[in-house]
Write a protein that holds these residues in place. Sequence first.
Motif, PDB file in Angstrom:
ATOM      1  N   GLU A 176      48.035 -85.497 -14.088  1.00  0.00           N
ATOM      2  CA  GLU A 176      49.400 -85.553 -14.604  1.00  0.00           C
ATOM      3  C   GLU A 176      49.846 -87.007 -14.582  1.00  0.00           C
ATOM      4  OE1 GLU A 176      53.799 -83.532 -13.919  1.00  0.00           O
ATOM      5  OE2 GLU A 176      52.263 -83.271 -12.398  1.00  0.00           O
ATOM      6  N   PHE A 177      50.463 -87.442 -15.685  1.00  0.00           N
ATOM      7  CA  PHE A 177      51.039 -88.782 -15.780  1.00  0.00           C
ATOM      8  C   PHE A 177      52.535 -88.627 -15.917  1.00  0.00           C
ATOM      9  CE2 PHE A 177      46.752 -89.152 -17.578  1.00  0.00           C
ATOM     10  CZ  PHE A 177      46.228 -90.144 -16.764  1.00  0.00           C
ATOM     11  N   LEU A 178      53.282 -89.332 -15.065  1.00  0.00           N
ATOM     12  CA  LEU A 178      54.736 -89.222 -15.040  1.00  0.00           C
ATOM     13  C   LEU A 178      55.378 -90.580 -15.210  1.00  0.00           C
ATOM     14  CD1 LEU A 178      53.614 -87.503 -12.174  1.00  0.00           C
ATOM     15  CD2 LEU A 178      55.699 -86.374 -12.878  1.00  0.00           C
ATOM     16  N   GLU A 179      56.493 -90.594 -15.938  1.00  0.00           N
ATOM     17  CA  GLU A 179      57.293 -91.808 -16.067  1.00  0.00           C
ATOM     18  C   GLU A 179      58.727 -91.477 -15.696  1.00  0.00           C
ATOM     19  OE1 GLU A 179      57.880 -95.493 -19.079  1.00  0.00           O
ATOM     20  OE2 GLU A 179      57.866 -93.521 -20.017  1.00  0.00           O
ATOM     21  N   ASN A 204      63.297 -83.402 -13.075  1.00  0.00           N
ATOM     22  CA  ASN A 204      63.992 -84.317 -12.164  1.00  0.00           C
ATOM     23  C   ASN A 204      63.918 -85.774 -12.600  1.00  0.00           C
ATOM     24  OD1 ASN A 204      64.537 -82.099 -10.506  1.00  0.00           O
ATOM     25  ND2 ASN A 204      62.627 -82.368  -9.384  1.00  0.00           N
ATOM     26  N   GLY A 205      64.259 -86.059 -13.851  1.00  0.00           N
ATOM     27  CA  GLY A 205      64.291 -87.440 -14.306  1.00  0.00           C
ATOM     28  C   GLY A 205      62.931 -88.057 -14.570  1.00  0.00           C
ATOM     29  N   ARG A 206      61.937 -87.226 -14.838  1.00  0.00           N
ATOM     30  CA  ARG A 206      60.592 -87.730 -15.107  1.00  0.00           C
ATOM     31  C   ARG A 206      60.036 -87.058 -16.364  1.00  0.00           C
ATOM     32  NH1 ARG A 206      58.595 -86.119  -9.212  1.00  0.00           N
ATOM     33  NH2 ARG A 206      60.320 -84.703  -9.578  1.00  0.00           N
ATOM     34  N   ASN A 207      59.579 -87.881 -17.303  1.00  0.00           N
ATOM     35  CA  ASN A 207      58.795 -87.351 -18.418  1.00  0.00           C
ATOM     36  C   ASN A 207      57.367 -87.220 -17.934  1.00  0.00           C
ATOM     37  OD1 ASN A 207      60.839 -87.217 -20.345  1.00  0.00           O
ATOM     38  ND2 ASN A 207      60.592 -89.373 -20.869  1.00  0.00           N
ATOM     39  N   ARG A 208      56.619 -86.257 -18.485  1.00  0.00           N
ATOM     40  CA  ARG A 208      55.268 -86.045 -17.985  1.00  0.00           C
ATOM     41  C   ARG A 208      54.359 -85.429 -19.029  1.00  0.00           C
ATOM     42  NH1 ARG A 208      55.210 -80.786 -14.462  1.00  0.00           N
ATOM     43  NH2 ARG A 208      56.652 -79.507 -15.641  1.00  0.00           N
ATOM     44  N   ILE A 209      53.096 -85.732 -18.872  1.00  0.00           N
ATOM     45  CA  ILE A 209      52.042 -85.130 -19.687  1.00  0.00           C
ATOM     46  C   ILE A 209      50.873 -84.805 -18.759  1.00  0.00           C
ATOM     47  CG2 ILE A 209      52.671 -86.334 -21.820  1.00  0.00           C
ATOM     48  CD1 ILE A 209      50.277 -88.249 -21.258  1.00  0.00           C
ATOM     49  N   HIS A 210      50.001 -83.948 -19.254  1.00  0.00           N
ATOM     50  CA  HIS A 210      48.766 -83.626 -18.545  1.00  0.00           C
ATOM     51  C   HIS A 210      47.588 -83.897 -19.460  1.00  0.00           C
ATOM     52  CE1 HIS A 210      51.649 -80.940 -16.383  1.00  0.00           C
ATOM     53  NE2 HIS A 210      50.987 -81.431 -15.358  1.00  0.00           N
ATOM     54  N   VAL A 211      46.488 -84.311 -18.865  1.00  0.00           N
ATOM     55  CA  VAL A 211      45.217 -84.442 -19.572  1.00  0.00           C
ATOM     56  C   VAL A 211      44.124 -83.950 -18.627  1.00  0.00           C
ATOM     57  CG1 VAL A 211      46.006 -86.448 -20.902  1.00  0.00           C
ATOM     58  CG2 VAL A 211      44.664 -86.797 -18.828  1.00  0.00           C
ATOM     59  N   ASN A 212      42.954 -83.744 -19.173  1.00  0.00           N
ATOM     60  CA  ASN A 212      41.784 -83.470 -18.354  1.00  0.00           C
ATOM     61  C   ASN A 212      40.887 -84.692 -18.380  1.00  0.00           C
ATOM     62  OD1 ASN A 212      42.449 -80.808 -17.663  1.00  0.00           O
ATOM     63  ND2 ASN A 212      41.601 -80.021 -19.565  1.00  0.00           N
ATOM     64  N   ASP A 213      40.355 -85.048 -17.214  1.00  0.00           N
ATOM     65  CA  ASP A 213      39.382 -86.135 -17.175  1.00  0.00           C
ATOM     66  C   ASP A 213      38.072 -85.631 -17.795  1.00  0.00           C
ATOM     67  OD1 ASP A 213      37.908 -84.760 -15.194  1.00  0.00           O
ATOM     68  OD2 ASP A 213      38.456 -86.126 -13.584  1.00  0.00           O
ATOM     69  N   PRO A 214      37.059 -86.452 -17.926  1.00  0.00           N
ATOM     70  CA  PRO A 214      35.823 -86.013 -18.582  1.00  0.00           C
ATOM     71  C   PRO A 214      35.115 -84.856 -17.873  1.00  0.00           C
ATOM     72  CG  PRO A 214      35.834 -88.396 -18.330  1.00  0.00           C
ATOM     73  CD  PRO A 214      37.015 -87.874 -17.573  1.00  0.00           C
ATOM     74  N   PHE A 215      35.558 -84.533 -16.658  1.00  0.00           N
ATOM     75  CA  PHE A 215      34.894 -83.503 -15.867  1.00  0.00           C
ATOM     76  C   PHE A 215      35.719 -82.221 -15.763  1.00  0.00           C
ATOM     77  CE2 PHE A 215      34.368 -87.828 -14.169  1.00  0.00           C
ATOM     78  CZ  PHE A 215      33.128 -88.079 -14.732  1.00  0.00           C
ATOM     79  N   ILE A 267      57.543 -80.201 -20.071  1.00  0.00           N
ATOM     80  CA  ILE A 267      58.976 -80.478 -20.036  1.00  0.00           C
ATOM     81  C   ILE A 267      59.272 -81.473 -18.915  1.00  0.00           C
ATOM     82  CG2 ILE A 267      59.653 -78.273 -21.050  1.00  0.00           C
ATOM     83  CD1 ILE A 267      60.295 -77.300 -18.202  1.00  0.00           C
ATOM     84  N   PRO A 268      60.262 -82.344 -19.123  1.00  0.00           N
ATOM     85  CA  PRO A 268      60.634 -83.283 -18.059  1.00  0.00           C
ATOM     86  C   PRO A 268      61.134 -82.537 -16.827  1.00  0.00           C
ATOM     87  CG  PRO A 268      61.639 -83.899 -20.150  1.00  0.00           C
ATOM     88  CD  PRO A 268      61.040 -82.534 -20.341  1.00  0.00           C
TER      89      PRO A 268
END
Length: 122
Positions: free
Chosen positions: A117-120, A101-112, A98-99
């Motif tokens: 978290e990536f936020l816009e 404070n004015g930021r959209n976000r997603i999570h991923v796992n790196d290969p390890f 869920i967004p």
Amino acid sequence: MSFEFQGIDHVQLAAPKGCEIKARDFFGIILGLKEIPKPENLQGRGGCWFQCGNQEIHIGVEEDFKGAKKAHPGLVVKNLEELKKTLLANQIMIMEDIPINGRNRIHVNDPFGNRLEFLEYI
């Protein structure tokens, strides 16, 4: 107070021995971060470093490595939707969140198995 914090120089993410090829593929090719040379006196430790805006992401080798499931860097990105398309095209599972404070976000796992978290800002 006679000192002040001015920002973050880098984030260190741990990875298992022999991680360099996967790290370069994920952080360099898929995410498009520029690899930067490690200082000569640290090159024998393994791992690799990447430029991320004005900061750096250091991938370091850790004995008895276990991916960080909770602790994570929050990386600011412009055009989160395009990043999502790139991640999906590379079979990287995205965890929507869920967004805040004015930021959209997603999570991923790196290969390890490290959480990222990536936020816009919206």
